[in-house]
Design an enzyme around this catalytic site. Structure first.
Site, PDB file in Angstrom:
ATOM      1  CD  GLU A 171     -24.654  14.356 -35.846  1.00  0.00           C
ATOM      2  OE1 GLU A 171     -23.983  14.817 -34.907  1.00  0.00           O
ATOM      3  OE2 GLU A 171     -24.769  14.937 -36.934  1.00  0.00           O
ATOM      4  CD  GLU A 328     -28.591  16.876 -37.360  1.00  0.00           C
ATOM      5  OE1 GLU A 328     -27.593  17.609 -37.254  1.00  0.00           O
ATOM      6  OE2 GLU A 328     -28.925  16.069 -36.472  1.00  0.00           O
TER       7      GLU A 328
HETATM    8  C1  GAL Z   1     -25.297  17.679 -35.258  1.00  0.00           C
HETATM    9  C2  GAL Z   1     -26.293  17.228 -34.219  1.00  0.00           C
HETATM   10  C3  GAL Z   1     -27.351  18.271 -33.939  1.00  0.00           C
HETATM   11  C4  GAL Z   1     -26.718  19.626 -33.823  1.00  0.00           C
HETATM   12  C5  GAL Z   1     -25.974  19.943 -35.088  1.00  0.00           C
HETATM   13  C6  GAL Z   1     -25.335  21.307 -35.071  1.00  0.00           C
HETATM   14  O1  GAL Z   1     -24.060  17.121 -34.952  1.00  0.00           O
HETATM   15  O2  GAL Z   1     -26.916  16.032 -34.602  1.00  0.00           O
HETATM   16  O3  GAL Z   1     -28.007  17.923 -32.740  1.00  0.00           O
HETATM   17  O4  GAL Z   1     -25.847  19.641 -32.734  1.00  0.00           O
HETATM   18  O5  GAL Z   1     -24.966  19.010 -35.276  1.00  0.00           O
HETATM   19  O6  GAL Z   1     -24.589  21.569 -36.236  1.00  0.00           O
END
Ligand code: GAL
Length: 687
Positions: A171, A328
């Site tokens: 990110e 994610e």
């Molecule tokens: C994203 C990140 C992850 C984790 C996740 C939590 O921003 O890439 O490492 O922090 O959010 O929602």
């Protein structure tokens, strides 16, 4: 230390840069995966985890995302024992790896040794280590250490048969996109020199003749640090452009190292979300071998599921219509919103299949096992604190099985009938410090239009201004304040060739240098729309504006004159009473150019957009009477698949014929989708 399996990979590489479609490892089906942070767990847990991953049908695991302090515990001292072992375990289990370069967060020894890499906020204060991503994108020292790490990782695993994808950093720009320190200032000046060549050009672009801001040399320029009054808008806009480019440059530098050691596709996880806006992903996307996005439902918004659809459609736009990866999402609550809501039973499946319906060929999660410590211990995971005897785990396993049944539709493309123009540059410029009203923000306007089209059953492609509009019947342009001449021309040409467009207020106002186009708003679109606006007249939040037809609106009115357009509705009250509020200009080629000069209430906006779509001959795929049934089609030349996602609490029937590949049941004439359920129909004849 285990020996690595270095056997050659059977990869068909047709191009210098492998793409997702030339990678067998990424197109076998719909991947189901997760981030795994094994550094948190004893090795005994690793074996249990891999066994459970097999049980859950996990087939793509992101590793080494935050691995730096483990694999380089001291400067120049590398320890790959742990990573070798876990990669070996996953490989034996037939699980593919999405391997992080590990550079997203610097280890404490690095920030201790080189505090100059730490980012600086606009007020000149340092952002310290102790969280994550505490590095300045322009730091040469950080870059040097990061690339040295990437070299080691790529050298070691570049030919490993389990590695299916490279995951650069994590990110990029989530926390550190805008850094205002002296090193960034120097880099910003270099970027400006390259853009403008001379200081006179820069002065003209930024309008520095106002407020005694004229520069005599590039050396005098600073990043837009905190000031007493509002800052120069041109300087702020260019700093956004520069900052996005600075991180893209970092991505390129890591990628160049990876490519020397590996043919595996490279990507990084985008953040197409409502709350992060610092990177212009239109410029980033062409550099990804496959586009990947992270998406979390945002309960600070009125309609989190509508935003999910928008983000998915935009991610597909970034991928040029090709399939993309959801890198994610969460199985349940996150931990970083003020109120972190759990998902209702079935919601995880509906959310996941909305992404698939809108083009995702992988559904991955943060993270595998819920942490016991650290900042994210209350963030949901595939294996919750409660363990596997839990409803959440059962739904996870069930989702994975459902995705397996959808494997055959990997690689198909989404069919959309409407295009919506979206621009990050416009987001930066339109939401500037000094603007007509802070009650209107760009993204909310975009969301309102997208949600309205979706409610009416349309599938929307989100495209960048200036992109080809061929094949669309209707193009919607919400509040596109900043637009280049060429981009405006593409829209006019489309309409003149018979296309239908809907443009909303605060569009076409400035050029790419944030300079107002004089002669009446909406400058760049004035002729196309056949209107001219003399003055903006926003109203205070809470004030209702009534139109002559009885429609309701709020936030914005303006003193418009029709100059060639037909007035369909006008303001009945408020500061622009009597002036046109909705107009339509019929074009000789059969096209039409609509203009909406206010923020219409949702139902009224739906009505206007439906009329515009009907005029364009665009028939929605969904049923406008059932806005809670999400209907989207994915197809290739041979087959088509109809997604029916029921977000309501009642069963809905929808016309379809074929086989429901989720349930395996035949569908004759109509699919019956129970409340909260999803059907994916392999249709009998190709669409
Ligand atoms: C994203 C990140 C992850 C984790 C996740 C939590 O921003 O890439 O490492 O922090 O959010 O929602």
């Amino acid at each position: 230390m285990e020996t690595l399996d270095q056997e050659a990979r059977a990869i068909v590489v047709t191009d210098e840069r492998p793409s997702a479609t030339t990678q067998p490892s990424l197109r076998e089906g719909i991947a189901f995966g997760c981030d795994y942070n094994p550094e948190q767990w004893d090795r005994a847990v690793w074996r249990e985890d891999v066994a459970l991953m097999r049980e859950a049908g996990v087939d793509l695991v992101a590793l080494n995302i935050f691995g730096w302090s483990h694999i380089e515990p001291r400067p120049g001292e590398y320890d790959f024992d742990g990573l070798d072992e876990i990669i070996g375990l996953l490989h034996e289990a037939g699980i593919r790896i999405n391997l992080g370069t590990g550079t997203s967060s610097a280890p404490p020894w690095l920030t201790h040794r080189h505090p100059e890499i730490l980012p600086e906020a606009a007020d000149g204060t340092t952002r310290f280590p102790g969280g994550r991503q505490a590095w300045c994108p322009s730091s040469a020292v950080f870059r040097r250490y990061a690339l040295a790490l990437v070299e080691k990782v790529a050298e070691r695993y570049g030919q490993h048969p389990a590695v299916a994808l490279w995951h650069v950093s994590n990110e990029l720009g989530c926390h550190n996109a805008l850094c205002y320190d002296d090193e960034s200032a120097e880099a910003f000046r270099g970027w400006l020199r390259a853009r403008y060549g001379t200081i006179e050009r820069l002065n003209s672009a930024w309008g520095t003749s106002f407020w005694s801001q004229t520069y005599s040399a590039f050396e005098e320029i600073l990043p837009p640090r905190l000031t007493l009054s509002s800052r120069n808008p041109g300087q702020v806009l260019d700093f956004h452009r520069f900052s996005s480019d600075a991180l893209l440059d970092h991505y390129r530098a890591e990628t160049a190292v990876l490519r020397r050691h590996s043919d595996v596709p490279v990507t990084t996880n985008f953040m197409v979300t409502a709350h992060i806006r610092n990177l212009d992903y239109w410029t980033w996307a062409p550099e990804m071998d496959v586009v990947a996005n992270d998406h979390y439902l945002d309960h600070r918004l009125a309609e989190p599921a509508a935003e999910l659809s928008f983000a998915s459609d935009l991610t597909r736009g970034l991928a040029g219509g090709e399939p993309w990866l959801l890198m994610e999402q969460s199985t349940g609550s996150v931990n970083w919103q003020p109120h972190n809501l759990a998902k209702a039973p079935g919601q995880l499946t509906r959310n996941s299949l909305s992404h698939v319906a809108r083009g995702a060929d992988a559904i991955c999660f943060f993270q595998w096992r819920a942490s016991l410590q650290g900042s994210e211990k209350f963030h949901s995971a595939l294996v919750p604190h409660a363990g596997t005897d839990s409803d959440l785990w059962r739904e996870v396993v069930d989702l994975s099985r459902t995705l397996d049944r959808l494997d055959e539709l990997a690689g198909t493309r989404v069919q959309a009938d409407v295009a919506l123009l979206f621009s990050w540059e416009n987001w930066w410029a339109a939401d500037g410090e000094s603007r007509p009203t802070h009650a209107v923000d760009y993204l909310s306007q975009v969301h309102a239009m997208h949600a309205s089209l979706t409610r009416s059953g349309h599938t929307v492609d989100v495209v960048r201004p200036g992109a080809s509009l061929e094949g669309y019947g209707l193009v919607v342009v919400p509040s596109l304040y900043l637009v280049r001449d060429e981009e405006a021309r593409v829209l006019s040409d489309f309409a003149e060739a018979g296309g239908h467009v809907v443009v909303t207020f605060f569009s076409g106002i400035v050029d790419e240098e944030d300079r107002v186009r004089p002669g009446g708003y909406p400058g760049a679109f004035r002729d196309l729309l056949g209107v001219s606006v003399e003055e903006f007249a926003p109203v205070l939040p809470g004030q209702v504006l009534t139109l002559a037809s009885g429609r309701s609106a709020s936030l914005w009115s303006e003193r418009t004159r029709a100059r060639g357009a037909e007035v369909l509705d006008s303001f009945a009250d408020g500061p622009s009473a009597g002036r046109p509020a909705i107009t339509r200009r019929a074009l000789p080629g059969g096209g039409a150019a609509w203009y909406i000069a206010t923020h219409l209430d949702a139902a009224d906006l739906d009505g206007v957009l439906r009329e515009a779509a009907a005029g364009a001959g665009v028939v929605p795929i969904g049923d406008p009477r059932e806005p809670g049934l999400e209907v989207v089609r994915r197809a290739n030349e041979e087959r088509s698949y109809l997604f029916l996602i029921n977000h309501t609490d009642h069963a809905i029937d929808h016309p379809a014929t074929g086989i429901d590949i989720v349930s395996g049941d035949p569908v004759e004439g109509a699919a019956h989708v129970p409340a909260g359920f999803v059907s994916v129909i392999r249709e009998e004849s190709a669409a």
